[in-house]
Motif scaffolding. Structure first.
Motif, mmCIF file in Angstrom:
data_model
loop_
_atom_site.group_PDB
_atom_site.id
_atom_site.type_symbol
_atom_site.label_atom_id
_atom_site.label_comp_id
_atom_site.label_asym_id
_atom_site.label_seq_id
_atom_site.Cartn_x
_atom_site.Cartn_y
_atom_site.Cartn_z
ATOM 1 N N SER A 20 0.857 -1.184 0.000
ATOM 2 C CA SER A 20 0.000 0.000 0.000
ATOM 3 C C SER A 20 0.892 1.233 0.000
ATOM 4 N N VAL A 21 0.587 2.139 -0.889
ATOM 5 C CA VAL A 21 1.425 3.313 -1.106
ATOM 6 C C VAL A 21 0.524 4.547 -1.142
ATOM 7 N N ARG A 22 0.986 5.625 -0.564
ATOM 8 C CA ARG A 22 0.268 6.904 -0.645
ATOM 9 C C ARG A 22 0.740 7.630 -1.901
ATOM 10 N N ILE A 23 -0.209 8.040 -2.755
ATOM 11 C CA ILE A 23 0.141 8.647 -4.038
ATOM 12 C C ILE A 23 -0.606 9.964 -4.235
ATOM 13 N N ARG A 24 -0.167 10.727 -5.218
ATOM 14 C CA ARG A 24 -0.836 11.937 -5.671
ATOM 15 C C ARG A 24 -1.458 11.630 -7.029
ATOM 16 N N CYS A 25 -2.752 11.927 -7.180
ATOM 17 C CA CYS A 25 -3.429 11.586 -8.436
ATOM 18 C C CYS A 25 -3.143 12.603 -9.535
ATOM 19 N N GLY A 26 -2.816 13.838 -9.185
ATOM 20 C CA GLY A 26 -2.488 14.830 -10.186
ATOM 21 C C GLY A 26 -3.617 15.774 -10.543
ATOM 22 N N LYS A 27 -4.826 15.537 -10.009
ATOM 23 C CA LYS A 27 -5.940 16.438 -10.285
ATOM 24 C C LYS A 27 -5.746 17.716 -9.469
ATOM 25 N N SER A 28 -5.974 18.872 -10.093
ATOM 26 C CA SER A 28 -5.697 20.153 -9.430
ATOM 27 C C SER A 28 -6.663 20.446 -8.281
ATOM 28 N N ASN A 29 -7.902 19.964 -8.342
ATOM 29 C CA ASN A 29 -8.873 20.257 -7.290
ATOM 30 C C ASN A 29 -8.998 19.148 -6.249
ATOM 31 N N CYS A 30 -8.123 18.181 -6.266
ATOM 32 C CA CYS A 30 -8.189 17.055 -5.338
ATOM 33 C C CYS A 30 -7.467 17.401 -4.031
ATOM 34 N N ARG A 31 -7.843 16.705 -2.963
ATOM 35 C CA ARG A 31 -7.208 16.944 -1.664
ATOM 36 C C ARG A 31 -5.745 16.524 -1.657
ATOM 37 N N CYS A 32 -5.363 15.632 -2.552
ATOM 38 C CA CYS A 32 -3.968 15.193 -2.576
ATOM 39 C C CYS A 32 -3.037 16.292 -3.080
ATOM 40 N N SER A 33 -3.582 17.275 -3.795
ATOM 41 C CA SER A 33 -2.739 18.383 -4.242
ATOM 42 C C SER A 33 -2.357 19.296 -3.073
ATOM 43 N N ARG A 34 -3.113 19.197 -1.964
ATOM 44 C CA ARG A 34 -2.813 19.972 -0.767
ATOM 45 C C ARG A 34 -1.983 19.176 0.241
ATOM 46 N N GLY A 35 -1.626 17.946 -0.096
ATOM 47 C CA GLY A 35 -0.735 17.171 0.765
ATOM 48 C C GLY A 35 -1.309 15.875 1.299
ATOM 49 N N ALA A 36 -2.640 15.713 1.389
ATOM 50 C CA ALA A 36 -3.250 14.472 1.882
ATOM 51 C C ALA A 36 -3.341 13.483 0.724
ATOM 52 N N ARG A 37 -2.428 12.562 0.671
ATOM 53 C CA ARG A 37 -2.348 11.648 -0.470
ATOM 54 C C ARG A 37 -3.381 10.528 -0.386
ATOM 55 N N HIS A 38 -3.659 9.921 -1.542
ATOM 56 C CA HIS A 38 -4.579 8.785 -1.632
ATOM 57 C C HIS A 38 -3.836 7.499 -1.290
#
Length: 102
Positions: A20-38
């Protein structure tokens, strides 16, 4: 046509493990762009020393985990069988030496 279909009686086996890995999806409006990865799951295998990762969908996770576990169980059985074979072979050599010395 290159894929083999599994039947109910056949168990699919996969070498490797699930990571299991925490990743960034790359969508500009996603929460992962603010640091909380999927959280993403990858099936990891090794071939000739090279590590391969393949994304596993959440719906397939249980099946892939079961296939990896089935492969590990088979490998454990094969190791136990080889060890038993070596013990039997060593015992036979001992018996042959005893018979030859008499």
């Amino acid at each position: 046509m290159g894929e083999t279909q599994t039947h109910n009686s056949a168990i699919k086996m996969l070498p490797g493990f699930i990571a299991s890995v925490r990743i960034r999806c790359g969508k500009s409006n996603c929460r992962c762009s603010r640091g909380a990865r999927h959280l993403a799951y990858y099936h990891v295998t090794y071939s000739r020393g090279v590590r391969f990762r393949k994304y596993v969908r959440r719906a397939q996770l249980a099946d892939v985990l079961a296939a990896c576990e089935a492969h590990r169980e088979l490998q454990a059985e094969l190791r136990a069988g080889r060890a038993e074979y070596k013990r039997t072979l060593a015992r036979m050599r001992e018996l042959i030496k005893l018979l030859c010395n008499e």
